[in-house]
Design a protein around this motif. Structure first.
Motif, PDB file in Angstrom:
ATOM      1  N   ARG A   1     -10.398   8.584 -12.990  1.00  0.00           N
ATOM      2  CA  ARG A   1      -9.632   7.582 -13.212  1.00  0.00           C
ATOM      3  C   ARG A   1      -7.681   8.375 -12.390  1.00  0.00           C
ATOM      4  NH1 ARG A   1     -13.699   5.409 -12.934  1.00  0.00           N
ATOM      5  NH2 ARG A   1     -14.609   4.671 -14.703  1.00  0.00           N
ATOM      6  N   MET A   2      -7.805   9.585 -12.569  1.00  0.00           N
ATOM      7  CA  MET A   2      -6.454  10.025 -12.461  1.00  0.00           C
ATOM      8  C   MET A   2      -6.331  10.282 -10.617  1.00  0.00           C
ATOM      9  SD  MET A   2      -5.968  13.147 -14.914  1.00  0.00           S
ATOM     10  CE  MET A   2      -3.917  14.017 -14.212  1.00  0.00           C
ATOM     11  N   LEU A   3      -7.667  10.406 -10.711  1.00  0.00           N
ATOM     12  CA  LEU A   3      -7.216  10.252  -8.672  1.00  0.00           C
ATOM     13  C   LEU A   3      -6.941   9.430  -8.381  1.00  0.00           C
ATOM     14  CD1 LEU A   3      -9.751  13.318  -7.498  1.00  0.00           C
ATOM     15  CD2 LEU A   3      -7.360  13.096  -8.015  1.00  0.00           C
ATOM     16  N   GLU A   4      -7.407   8.162  -8.693  1.00  0.00           N
ATOM     17  CA  GLU A   4      -7.783   6.950  -8.798  1.00  0.00           C
ATOM     18  C   GLU A   4      -6.285   6.024  -8.700  1.00  0.00           C
ATOM     19  OE1 GLU A   4     -12.224   4.867  -9.438  1.00  0.00           O
ATOM     20  OE2 GLU A   4     -10.975   4.906 -11.029  1.00  0.00           O
ATOM     21  N   ALA A   5      -5.457   6.426  -9.198  1.00  0.00           N
ATOM     22  CA  ALA A   5      -4.039   6.047  -9.947  1.00  0.00           C
ATOM     23  C   ALA A   5      -3.389   6.950  -9.014  1.00  0.00           C
ATOM     24  CB  ALA A   5      -4.091   6.451 -11.701  1.00  0.00           C
ATOM     25  N   MET A   6      -3.576   8.136  -8.959  1.00  0.00           N
ATOM     26  CA  MET A   6      -3.045   8.733  -7.428  1.00  0.00           C
ATOM     27  C   MET A   6      -3.257   7.690  -6.471  1.00  0.00           C
ATOM     28  SD  MET A   6      -3.079  12.378  -7.198  1.00  0.00           S
ATOM     29  CE  MET A   6      -3.813  12.167  -5.102  1.00  0.00           C
ATOM     30  N   MET A   7      -3.871   7.497  -6.194  1.00  0.00           N
ATOM     31  CA  MET A   7      -3.821   6.842  -4.634  1.00  0.00           C
ATOM     32  C   MET A   7      -3.465   5.750  -4.783  1.00  0.00           C
ATOM     33  SD  MET A   7      -5.141   9.487  -2.733  1.00  0.00           S
ATOM     34  CE  MET A   7      -4.980   8.146  -1.153  1.00  0.00           C
ATOM     35  N   ALA A   8      -3.551   5.090  -5.512  1.00  0.00           N
ATOM     36  CA  ALA A   8      -3.106   3.941  -5.416  1.00  0.00           C
ATOM     37  C   ALA A   8      -1.620   3.847  -5.252  1.00  0.00           C
ATOM     38  CB  ALA A   8      -3.490   2.628  -6.863  1.00  0.00           C
ATOM     39  N   GLY A   9      -1.024   4.964  -6.584  1.00  0.00           N
ATOM     40  CA  GLY A   9       0.516   5.296  -7.101  1.00  0.00           C
ATOM     41  C   GLY A   9       1.012   5.487  -5.371  1.00  0.00           C
ATOM     42  N   TYR A  10       0.224   6.069  -4.520  1.00  0.00           N
ATOM     43  CA  TYR A  10       1.057   6.840  -3.525  1.00  0.00           C
ATOM     44  C   TYR A  10       0.621   5.404  -1.954  1.00  0.00           C
ATOM     45  CZ  TYR A  10       0.896   9.728   1.193  1.00  0.00           C
ATOM     46  OH  TYR A  10       1.185  10.148   2.391  1.00  0.00           O
ATOM     47  N   GLU A  11      -0.505   5.118  -2.091  1.00  0.00           N
ATOM     48  CA  GLU A  11      -0.636   3.810  -1.260  1.00  0.00           C
ATOM     49  C   GLU A  11       0.739   2.722  -1.057  1.00  0.00           C
ATOM     50  OE1 GLU A  11      -4.353   2.942  -1.327  1.00  0.00           O
ATOM     51  OE2 GLU A  11      -5.464   4.583  -0.829  1.00  0.00           O
ATOM     52  N   ALA A  12       0.752   2.591  -2.214  1.00  0.00           N
ATOM     53  CA  ALA A  12       1.357   1.769  -2.708  1.00  0.00           C
ATOM     54  C   ALA A  12       3.171   1.616  -2.091  1.00  0.00           C
ATOM     55  CB  ALA A  12       2.272   1.518  -4.178  1.00  0.00           C
ATOM     56  N   ALA A  13       3.620   2.788  -1.394  1.00  0.00           N
ATOM     57  CA  ALA A  13       4.718   3.289  -0.954  1.00  0.00           C
ATOM     58  C   ALA A  13       4.828   3.298   0.189  1.00  0.00           C
ATOM     59  CB  ALA A  13       4.944   4.946  -0.669  1.00  0.00           C
ATOM     60  N   PHE A  14       3.215   2.680   1.214  1.00  0.00           N
ATOM     61  CA  PHE A  14       3.460   2.234   2.596  1.00  0.00           C
ATOM     62  C   PHE A  14       2.632   0.725   2.396  1.00  0.00           C
ATOM     63  CE2 PHE A  14       1.794   7.136   1.667  1.00  0.00           C
ATOM     64  CZ  PHE A  14       2.650   7.443   3.362  1.00  0.00           C
ATOM     65  N   GLU A  15       2.814   0.521   1.992  1.00  0.00           N
ATOM     66  CA  GLU A  15       2.235  -0.995   1.890  1.00  0.00           C
ATOM     67  C   GLU A  15       3.768  -1.900   2.276  1.00  0.00           C
ATOM     68  OE1 GLU A  15       0.657  -2.054  -1.862  1.00  0.00           O
ATOM     69  OE2 GLU A  15      -1.476  -1.602  -1.900  1.00  0.00           O
ATOM     70  N   ALA A  16       3.408  -3.055   2.497  1.00  0.00           N
ATOM     71  CA  ALA A  16       4.396  -4.389   3.060  1.00  0.00           C
ATOM     72  C   ALA A  16       5.411  -4.628   1.685  1.00  0.00           C
ATOM     73  CB  ALA A  16       4.087  -5.347   3.859  1.00  0.00           C
ATOM     74  N   GLY A  17       6.752  -4.647   2.374  1.00  0.00           N
ATOM     75  CA  GLY A  17       7.439  -5.423   1.424  1.00  0.00           C
ATOM     76  C   GLY A  17       8.337  -3.586   0.495  1.00  0.00           C
ATOM     77  N   ALA A  18       7.350  -2.222   0.895  1.00  0.00           N
ATOM     78  CA  ALA A  18       7.914  -1.264  -0.203  1.00  0.00           C
ATOM     79  C   ALA A  18       9.561  -0.561   0.750  1.00  0.00           C
ATOM     80  CB  ALA A  18       6.997  -0.187   0.384  1.00  0.00           C
ATOM     81  N   SER A  19      10.001  -0.029  -0.420  1.00  0.00           N
ATOM     82  CA  SER A  19      11.387  -0.433   0.234  1.00  0.00           C
ATOM     83  C   SER A  19      11.710   1.029   0.683  1.00  0.00           C
ATOM     84  CB  SER A  19      12.362  -0.281  -1.318  1.00  0.00           C
ATOM     85  OG  SER A  19      13.986  -0.413  -0.609  1.00  0.00           O
ATOM     86  N   ASP A  20      12.834   1.331   1.839  1.00  0.00           N
ATOM     87  CA  ASP A  20      13.110   2.333   2.024  1.00  0.00           C
ATOM     88  C   ASP A  20      14.481   3.226   1.727  1.00  0.00           C
ATOM     89  OD1 ASP A  20      11.008   3.052   3.888  1.00  0.00           O
ATOM     90  OD2 ASP A  20      12.562   1.619   5.803  1.00  0.00           O
ATOM     91  N   ASP A  21      14.670   2.247   0.648  1.00  0.00           N
ATOM     92  CA  ASP A  21      16.259   2.952  -0.690  1.00  0.00           C
ATOM     93  C   ASP A  21      15.592   3.535  -1.348  1.00  0.00           C
ATOM     94  OD1 ASP A  21      18.832   3.115  -2.375  1.00  0.00           O
ATOM     95  OD2 ASP A  21      18.941   1.529  -1.413  1.00  0.00           O
ATOM     96  N   ARG A  22      15.887   4.795  -1.219  1.00  0.00           N
ATOM     97  CA  ARG A  22      15.559   5.681  -2.556  1.00  0.00           C
ATOM     98  C   ARG A  22      16.162   5.291  -4.324  1.00  0.00           C
ATOM     99  NH1 ARG A  22      19.982   9.592  -3.269  1.00  0.00           N
ATOM    100  NH2 ARG A  22      21.975   9.803  -2.089  1.00  0.00           N
ATOM    101  N   ARG A  23      17.110   4.353  -4.038  1.00  0.00           N
ATOM    102  CA  ARG A  23      17.661   4.290  -5.144  1.00  0.00           C
ATOM    103  C   ARG A  23      16.718   3.183  -5.640  1.00  0.00           C
ATOM    104  NH1 ARG A  23      22.633   4.868  -2.795  1.00  0.00           N
ATOM    105  NH2 ARG A  23      22.009   3.008  -1.872  1.00  0.00           N
ATOM    106  N   ASP A  24      15.294   2.583  -4.934  1.00  0.00           N
ATOM    107  CA  ASP A  24      14.165   1.657  -5.320  1.00  0.00           C
ATOM    108  C   ASP A  24      12.923   1.933  -5.020  1.00  0.00           C
ATOM    109  OD1 ASP A  24      16.450  -0.414  -5.379  1.00  0.00           O
ATOM    110  OD2 ASP A  24      16.345  -0.798  -3.001  1.00  0.00           O
TER     111      ASP A  24
END
Length: 412
Positions: free
Chosen positions: A122-145
């Motif tokens: 489950r940790m690996l599943e959650a890890m991949m979900a979190g990592y991929e969220a950073a590449f999806e449309a709408g993910a911010s480039d601003d480090r504060r976000d």
């Protein structure tokens, strides 16, 4: 009865003492062994690994992306973000290496916490979900976000961030130099310098580049005088083994201040990275310049506080330590929070990678990551196989390390 002071380790004794302490530290737990065995990790990938990893876009990667190398990092302007905090192994390479290294770290932490194997899955599943969220449309480039919304940040990380925000120079001084007196206490962590080392450090701190680095933080007077109050060899982690590592307590005296203010500089020799780089990319040849350049891409808060230079003929990087700099410590994972922590940390790493990629590269890499999913596990099959093989390999190596170290200690 007064406690006896520890015997001071002299410069010609550093090597054997550092080896002994590294072995002891790595024998503390399987998770500690994983943290201290970066070279073995890449040897496995090169020689023993049977899992073929996907080839991602060439970006700066951490190269040693375990849990302890992430945490709150203070910026020169007072900003505070969770970022990658150790870039010794950074190269322009395959982002999949950071994913596998982080997954191995989380898996060994779970095993050390006696959590069931399904929790690791489950940790690996959650890890991949979190990592991929950073590449999806709408993910911010601003480090504060890049930090997740408050409800998505694990409770342990929220507490760590609150603690970091409240810290001052007094907290850092108490932890590092055991008080506010402008003296580095020689003993267990800090050892005497050679005369040539002391002289080289004085010349370094007197340089314009170090003055500019120290004066740039948090609105300090750019005309303030910067000098050394004290300095010592720093036994810190496993990385000081056979390399230069110094703590420098610098005094900052502004014309309008009656008293000097102090800061602590970490001066560390940059070594050749064990992490493999892509062959067709341009990267600084000097190891110190490589570390600083990687930090500026991966961890802006840290990169803006670092400089690469030369000391005693070797490449070193200098950074001022801030009270807000903390690392995420996992003494024991709690089952209910394990997946949330894995997702959050992977999101931080994902933003560090994705902001270096073009839109097209992000889409292509995300598509590659979402391939090869099994029906039973929502994580790439290559990641699961790599972690299973690595855990087995490192468990065996850890037990052998403990046996060998115990025998060496008994013989000594």
């Amino acid at each position: 009865m007064k406690k006896a002071s520890p015997r001071l380790v002299q410069p010609d004794e550093r090597g054997p003492v550092l080896i002994e302490r590294r072995n002891l530290k790595m024998a503390a737990s399987a998770h500690a062994y994983v943290r201290g065995s970066t070279v073995r990790f890449y040897e496995w990938l090169e020689q023993g690994g049977r899992t073929e990893l996907p080839e991602g876009p060439g970006v700066w990667i951490c190269g040693d992306c375990h849990v302890g190398n992430l945490g709150p990092i203070g910026g020169a302007d007072g900003d505070l973000e969770v970022q990658i905090r150790d870039l010794d192994q950074t190269v322009i390479g395959n982002p999949a290496h950071d994913l596998v290294r982080l997954a191995l770290s989380l898996a060994t932490a779970a095993r050390g916490s006696d959590l069931p194997g399904v929790t690791t899955a489950r940790m690996l599943e959650a890890m991949m979900a979190g990592y991929e969220a950073a590449f999806e449309a709408g993910a911010s480039d601003d480090r504060r976000d890049q930090a997740c919304a408050g409800s998505e940040v694990p409770a342990a990380v929220r507490k760590l961030m609150r603690d970091a925000a409240r810290r001052s120079w007094k907290h850092l001084a108490d932890e590092r130099i055991e008080g506010l007196d402008p003296v580095i206490p020689l003993g267990r962590r800090f050892w005497p310098l050679q005369d040539e080392e002391r002289q080289a450090l004085e010349e370094l701190v007197a340089s314009e580049e170090v003055h500019a680095l120290v004066a740039s933080l948090r609105g300090r007077d750019s005309q303030a005088k910067v000098s050394i109050a004290d300095s010592a060899f720093w036994r810190k982690g496993c990385s000081s083994l056979g390399n230069l590592r110094f703590a420098v307590l610098a005094a900052i005296q502004a014309a309008e201040d009656r008293r000097a203010r102090y800061c602590l500089l970490d001066v560390k020799e940059a070594i050749t990275a064990a992490a493999p780089r892509y062959a067709d990319v341009a990267m600084p040849r000097d190891n110190a310049a490589r570390v600083v350049e990687g930090a500026r891409h991966l961890s802006p808060n840290l990169g803006q506080r670092m400089l690469a230079t030369r000391l005693l003929g070797k490449g070193v990087f200098v950074r001022e330590l801030l009270p807000q700099d903390l690392k995420i410590e996992i003494e024991r994972l709690v089952q209910d929070e394990a997946a949330a922590l894995a997702r959050y940390l992977a999101t931080v790493v994902g933003h560090a990678h994705s902001r270096q990629m073009s839109i097209q590269e992000r889409k292509a890499w995300l598509g590659e990551l979402q391939r090869n999913r099994s029906k039973r596990l929502d994580a790439p099959s290559w990641l699961w196989r790599a972690v299973v093989e690595l855990v087995a390999s490192h468990e065996a190596a850890y037990l052998e390390h403990c046996r060998r170290y115990a025998l060496e200690t008994r013989a000594a």
